[in-house]
Design a protein around this motif. Structure first.
Motif, PDB file in Angstrom:
ATOM      1  N   VAL A 112      55.289  53.796 -26.441  1.00  0.00           N
ATOM      2  CA  VAL A 112      54.148  54.370 -25.724  1.00  0.00           C
ATOM      3  C   VAL A 112      53.619  53.448 -24.632  1.00  0.00           C
ATOM      4  O   VAL A 112      52.620  53.756 -23.989  1.00  0.00           O
ATOM      5  N   SER A 113      54.294  52.336 -24.406  1.00  0.00           N
ATOM      6  CA  SER A 113      53.821  51.431 -23.362  1.00  0.00           C
ATOM      7  C   SER A 113      54.012  52.074 -21.994  1.00  0.00           C
ATOM      8  O   SER A 113      54.942  52.847 -21.775  1.00  0.00           O
ATOM      9  N   GLU A 114      53.125  51.744 -21.083  1.00  0.00           N
ATOM     10  CA  GLU A 114      53.192  52.285 -19.727  1.00  0.00           C
ATOM     11  C   GLU A 114      54.328  51.628 -18.957  1.00  0.00           C
ATOM     12  O   GLU A 114      54.464  50.409 -18.947  1.00  0.00           O
ATOM     13  N   THR A 115      55.175  52.430 -18.328  1.00  0.00           N
ATOM     14  CA  THR A 115      56.321  51.891 -17.594  1.00  0.00           C
ATOM     15  C   THR A 115      56.308  52.255 -16.114  1.00  0.00           C
ATOM     16  O   THR A 115      56.889  51.546 -15.297  1.00  0.00           O
ATOM     17  N   PHE A 116      55.634  53.352 -15.759  1.00  0.00           N
ATOM     18  CA  PHE A 116      55.646  53.777 -14.360  1.00  0.00           C
ATOM     19  C   PHE A 116      54.926  52.768 -13.470  1.00  0.00           C
ATOM     20  O   PHE A 116      55.347  52.489 -12.348  1.00  0.00           O
ATOM     21  N   TYR A 117      53.825  52.205 -13.967  1.00  0.00           N
ATOM     22  CA  TYR A 117      53.036  51.251 -13.190  1.00  0.00           C
ATOM     23  C   TYR A 117      53.272  49.813 -13.673  1.00  0.00           C
ATOM     24  O   TYR A 117      52.390  48.967 -13.613  1.00  0.00           O
ATOM     25  N   SER A 118      54.469  49.548 -14.171  1.00  0.00           N
ATOM     26  CA  SER A 118      54.752  48.263 -14.793  1.00  0.00           C
ATOM     27  C   SER A 118      55.129  47.180 -13.801  1.00  0.00           C
ATOM     28  O   SER A 118      55.291  46.019 -14.173  1.00  0.00           O
ATOM     29  N   GLY A 119      55.319  47.540 -12.525  1.00  0.00           N
ATOM     30  CA  GLY A 119      55.635  46.541 -11.511  1.00  0.00           C
ATOM     31  C   GLY A 119      57.110  46.286 -11.321  1.00  0.00           C
ATOM     32  O   GLY A 119      57.488  45.367 -10.588  1.00  0.00           O
ATOM     33  N   THR A 120      57.976  47.068 -11.975  1.00  0.00           N
ATOM     34  CA  THR A 120      59.409  46.906 -11.758  1.00  0.00           C
ATOM     35  C   THR A 120      59.781  47.387 -10.359  1.00  0.00           C
ATOM     36  O   THR A 120      59.017  48.080  -9.689  1.00  0.00           O
TER      37      THR A 120
ATOM     38  N   CYS B  78      44.916  53.793  -5.569  1.00  0.00           N
ATOM     39  CA  CYS B  78      46.326  53.696  -5.976  1.00  0.00           C
ATOM     40  C   CYS B  78      46.565  52.439  -6.809  1.00  0.00           C
ATOM     41  O   CYS B  78      47.230  52.474  -7.837  1.00  0.00           O
ATOM     42  N   ASP B  79      46.025  51.331  -6.333  1.00  0.00           N
ATOM     43  CA  ASP B  79      46.194  50.073  -7.067  1.00  0.00           C
ATOM     44  C   ASP B  79      45.498  50.124  -8.427  1.00  0.00           C
ATOM     45  O   ASP B  79      45.942  49.480  -9.384  1.00  0.00           O
ATOM     46  N   MET B  80      44.412  50.886  -8.518  1.00  0.00           N
ATOM     47  CA  MET B  80      43.666  50.993  -9.773  1.00  0.00           C
ATOM     48  C   MET B  80      44.378  51.860 -10.803  1.00  0.00           C
ATOM     49  O   MET B  80      44.011  51.823 -11.990  1.00  0.00           O
ATOM     50  N   GLN B  81      45.384  52.630 -10.397  1.00  0.00           N
ATOM     51  CA  GLN B  81      46.083  53.482 -11.355  1.00  0.00           C
ATOM     52  C   GLN B  81      46.622  52.669 -12.523  1.00  0.00           C
ATOM     53  O   GLN B  81      46.612  53.114 -13.670  1.00  0.00           O
ATOM     54  N   LYS B  82      47.100  51.470 -12.245  1.00  0.00           N
ATOM     55  CA  LYS B  82      47.666  50.637 -13.305  1.00  0.00           C
ATOM     56  C   LYS B  82      46.603  50.212 -14.320  1.00  0.00           C
ATOM     57  O   LYS B  82      46.934  49.878 -15.466  1.00  0.00           O
ATOM     58  N   VAL B  83      45.339  50.232 -13.904  1.00  0.00           N
ATOM     59  CA  VAL B  83      44.241  49.945 -14.838  1.00  0.00           C
ATOM     60  C   VAL B  83      43.915  51.189 -15.655  1.00  0.00           C
ATOM     61  O   VAL B  83      43.744  51.128 -16.881  1.00  0.00           O
ATOM     62  N   TYR B  84      43.864  52.340 -14.984  1.00  0.00           N
ATOM     63  CA  TYR B  84      43.536  53.586 -15.681  1.00  0.00           C
ATOM     64  C   TYR B  84      44.545  53.922 -16.779  1.00  0.00           C
ATOM     65  O   TYR B  84      44.187  54.553 -17.777  1.00  0.00           O
ATOM     66  N   VAL B  85      45.814  53.565 -16.581  1.00  0.00           N
ATOM     67  CA  VAL B  85      46.835  53.989 -17.549  1.00  0.00           C
ATOM     68  C   VAL B  85      46.977  53.042 -18.730  1.00  0.00           C
ATOM     69  O   VAL B  85      47.753  53.313 -19.651  1.00  0.00           O
ATOM     70  N   ARG B  86      46.241  51.953 -18.749  1.00  0.00           N
ATOM     71  CA  ARG B  86      46.261  51.088 -19.926  1.00  0.00           C
ATOM     72  C   ARG B  86      45.493  51.747 -21.062  1.00  0.00           C
ATOM     73  O   ARG B  86      44.539  52.489 -20.822  1.00  0.00           O
ATOM     74  N   PRO B  87      45.857  51.471 -22.318  1.00  0.00           N
ATOM     75  CA  PRO B  87      45.038  51.977 -23.427  1.00  0.00           C
ATOM     76  C   PRO B  87      43.584  51.558 -23.239  1.00  0.00           C
ATOM     77  O   PRO B  87      43.293  50.417 -22.854  1.00  0.00           O
ATOM     78  N   SER B  88      42.687  52.493 -23.464  1.00  0.00           N
ATOM     79  CA  SER B  88      41.272  52.251 -23.196  1.00  0.00           C
ATOM     80  C   SER B  88      40.625  51.434 -24.311  1.00  0.00           C
ATOM     81  O   SER B  88      40.950  51.588 -25.486  1.00  0.00           O
ATOM     82  N   THR B  89      39.699  50.574 -23.920  1.00  0.00           N
ATOM     83  CA  THR B  89      38.886  49.867 -24.907  1.00  0.00           C
ATOM     84  C   THR B  89      37.551  50.579 -25.107  1.00  0.00           C
ATOM     85  O   THR B  89      36.762  50.193 -25.971  1.00  0.00           O
TER      86      THR B  89
ATOM     87  N   GLN C 202      59.558  61.750 -20.631  1.00  0.00           N
ATOM     88  CA  GLN C 202      60.125  60.516 -20.091  1.00  0.00           C
ATOM     89  C   GLN C 202      59.074  59.452 -19.788  1.00  0.00           C
ATOM     90  O   GLN C 202      59.409  58.281 -19.654  1.00  0.00           O
ATOM     91  N   THR C 203      57.830  59.872 -19.653  1.00  0.00           N
ATOM     92  CA  THR C 203      56.791  58.901 -19.273  1.00  0.00           C
ATOM     93  C   THR C 203      55.592  58.931 -20.217  1.00  0.00           C
ATOM     94  O   THR C 203      54.513  58.448 -19.863  1.00  0.00           O
ATOM     95  N   TYR C 204      55.757  59.476 -21.430  1.00  0.00           N
ATOM     96  CA  TYR C 204      54.574  59.600 -22.289  1.00  0.00           C
ATOM     97  C   TYR C 204      54.003  58.224 -22.616  1.00  0.00           C
ATOM     98  O   TYR C 204      54.705  57.221 -22.637  1.00  0.00           O
ATOM     99  N   ARG C 205      52.691  58.200 -22.824  1.00  0.00           N
ATOM    100  CA  ARG C 205      52.000  56.929 -23.010  1.00  0.00           C
ATOM    101  C   ARG C 205      50.827  57.099 -23.973  1.00  0.00           C
ATOM    102  O   ARG C 205      50.543  58.203 -24.447  1.00  0.00           O
ATOM    103  N   TYR C 206      50.126  56.012 -24.215  1.00  0.00           N
ATOM    104  CA  TYR C 206      48.995  55.959 -25.141  1.00  0.00           C
ATOM    105  C   TYR C 206      47.720  55.802 -24.321  1.00  0.00           C
ATOM    106  O   TYR C 206      47.542  54.806 -23.616  1.00  0.00           O
ATOM    107  N   GLY C 207      46.847  56.807 -24.384  1.00  0.00           N
ATOM    108  CA  GLY C 207      45.617  56.741 -23.607  1.00  0.00           C
ATOM    109  C   GLY C 207      44.660  57.847 -24.031  1.00  0.00           C
ATOM    110  O   GLY C 207      44.978  58.688 -24.883  1.00  0.00           O
ATOM    111  N   PRO C 208      43.494  57.914 -23.427  1.00  0.00           N
ATOM    112  CA  PRO C 208      42.520  58.957 -23.746  1.00  0.00           C
ATOM    113  C   PRO C 208      43.013  60.332 -23.287  1.00  0.00           C
ATOM    114  O   PRO C 208      43.640  60.449 -22.220  1.00  0.00           O
TER     115      PRO C 208
END
Length: 415
Positions: A181-189, A230-241, A275-281
């Protein structure tokens, strides 16, 4: 094209395994199989076809059809899929997550996601939903409110599944499914970063062609905010605290929902492509979906109703399994406010590609060099401007989202 057409290698033993899983029996003989091409493109990160398998059972010949999904032919798109770990993620969803639900008595996804009969090194073979009466709807036309609600109902089952499982096992999905469930689209690869850089050039083009001197935010100031978003997308897709997390689809555009109709109304919806499912709200999916599949008039008239409808579906699905109040209504609506910028930004990024006309999509993806330049290189700006001039639907849908995004930032100026 007949026997000459092939999306991928499918063996006799693959066909036997698929039919065995379908029939829950080994008492049959595979006679023949054929891959049948689709008449139109079905997505952008894979090749797809119908697989027909002919068998003999109890002295009678029968035919079954299935949906086949294989990696994209384009090397750049294949590299992108590998870098976002797309095959692994989808494989884990059907081979690990869904069985985990079943093991613990959670059958909520029955009828909400497709049955997967075979996963190979590169291919998936699913139920042929179209043969079961389901349809994909055009991404260039807004969905009706009834269809939006049907898709939200299916999404609520997906989101509820993770919450129910966590409550039953008293753990978080990241304890057991961290890599899945880790985010990969915004992973910086490399490929996703190139795609994002290209996307930003497309956004700049859209801001240029829609700007008018009398607008409250100047062009450069608006562009700065949009690119920052756009740059903030990588923050939004992290699991929320702050908000409760669960399984999210993460790519909720029109083609990833199939509908079954009766008397012109949707009676069920199936969610596809993990293919891109993740863990988030849950709101992350819900807001992105609504902006991706509706027009501005529908949102103005129905957004609040749609959000209340979704929350009621989520709560009802959890209550069936004795789970209550893990996501309160207040928390859900607060999270919707939080994810509005994410949803608007993602929609504007997606609309550069997913709402192309068939003619323009074929021009783009039928030419590997052009698709490489436009999707991952320096050709996006010219492409977006050209399509804007040629295609009134592209122009209208992007104009509406730009207007929504502009109003979002204008509202912040008055705070």
């Amino acid at each position: 094209m007949g026997k000459e057409f092939q999306v991928c290698e499918i063996s006799h033993s693959d066909c036997r395994k698929v039919i065995g899983e379908k029939l829950k029996s080994k008492d049959f003989k595979v006679l023949d199989h054929e891959q049948i091409p689709f008449s139109e493109r079905n997505g952008y990160l894979g090749e797809h076809c119908t697989l027909r398998i002919d068998i003999e059972r109890d002295g009678l010949e029968e035919s079954f059809t299935f949906f086949v999904k294989a990696p994209p032919r384009s090397q750049s798109q294949r590299n992108f899929l590998e870098e976002i770990n797309g095959h692994f993620k989808e494989k884990s969803f059907f081979n690990k997550y869904c069985p985990k639900l079943k093991k613990h008595g959670v059958d909520i996804l029955d009828g909400a996601v497709p049955t997967c009969y075979h996963i190979g090194d590169e291919i998936f073979i699913f139920d042929d939903l179209k043969a079961l009466g389901y349809d994909t709807l055009p991404s260039r036309a807004p969905l009706t409110v009834d269809c939006v609600k049907a898709a939200l109902s299916a999404s609520a089952k997906l989101h509820a599944s993770g919450l129910i499982l966590e409550e039953r096992l008293s753990f978080r999905l990241t304890d057991e499914f961290a890599s899945e469930v880790s985010e990969t689209f915004y992973s910086g690869t490399k490929s996703p970063e190139r795609a994002m850089k290209s996307c930003k050039e497309g956004l700049r083009a859209l801001i240029d062609v829609t700007h008018k001197p009398e607008m409250k935010i100047g062009k450069e100031a608006f562009a700065e905010r949009v690119l920052e978003g756009c740059d903030m997308q990588k923050v939004y897709v992290r699991p929320s605290t702050r908000f409760r997390n669960t399984i999210c689809h993460a790519d909720p555009w029109t083609k990833n929902f199939l509908f079954k109709f009766e008397a012109g109304r949707p009676i069920n919806c199936v969610v596809v492509d993990f293919q891109t499912y993740r863990y988030g709200p849950p709101a992350q999916d819900v807001l992105a979906f609504i902006y991706l599949v509706t027009d501005r008039g529908t949102r103005d008239a129905h957004l609040d109703d749609l959000l209340h409808f979704y929350y009621a579906e989520l709560a009802a699905n959890m209550e069936k399994y004795g789970v209550k109040d893990v996501v309160t209504k207040t928390e859900f609506f607060d999270s919707c406010d939080y994810f509005k910028r994410f949803a608007l930004t993602q929609t504007l990024a997606h609309f550069q590609v997913v709402i192309l006309s068939d003619e323009i999509a074929e021009e783009l993806f039928g030419d590997p060099d052009k698709s490489e330049r436009v999707i991952f290189g320096d050709g996006r700006r010219d492409f977006v401007v050209t399509v804007w001039q040629r295609d009134p639907i592209f122009r209208q849908k992007n104009s509406e989202i730009i207007a929504d995004l502009r109003e979002f930032y204008e509202a912040q100026l008055t705070l």
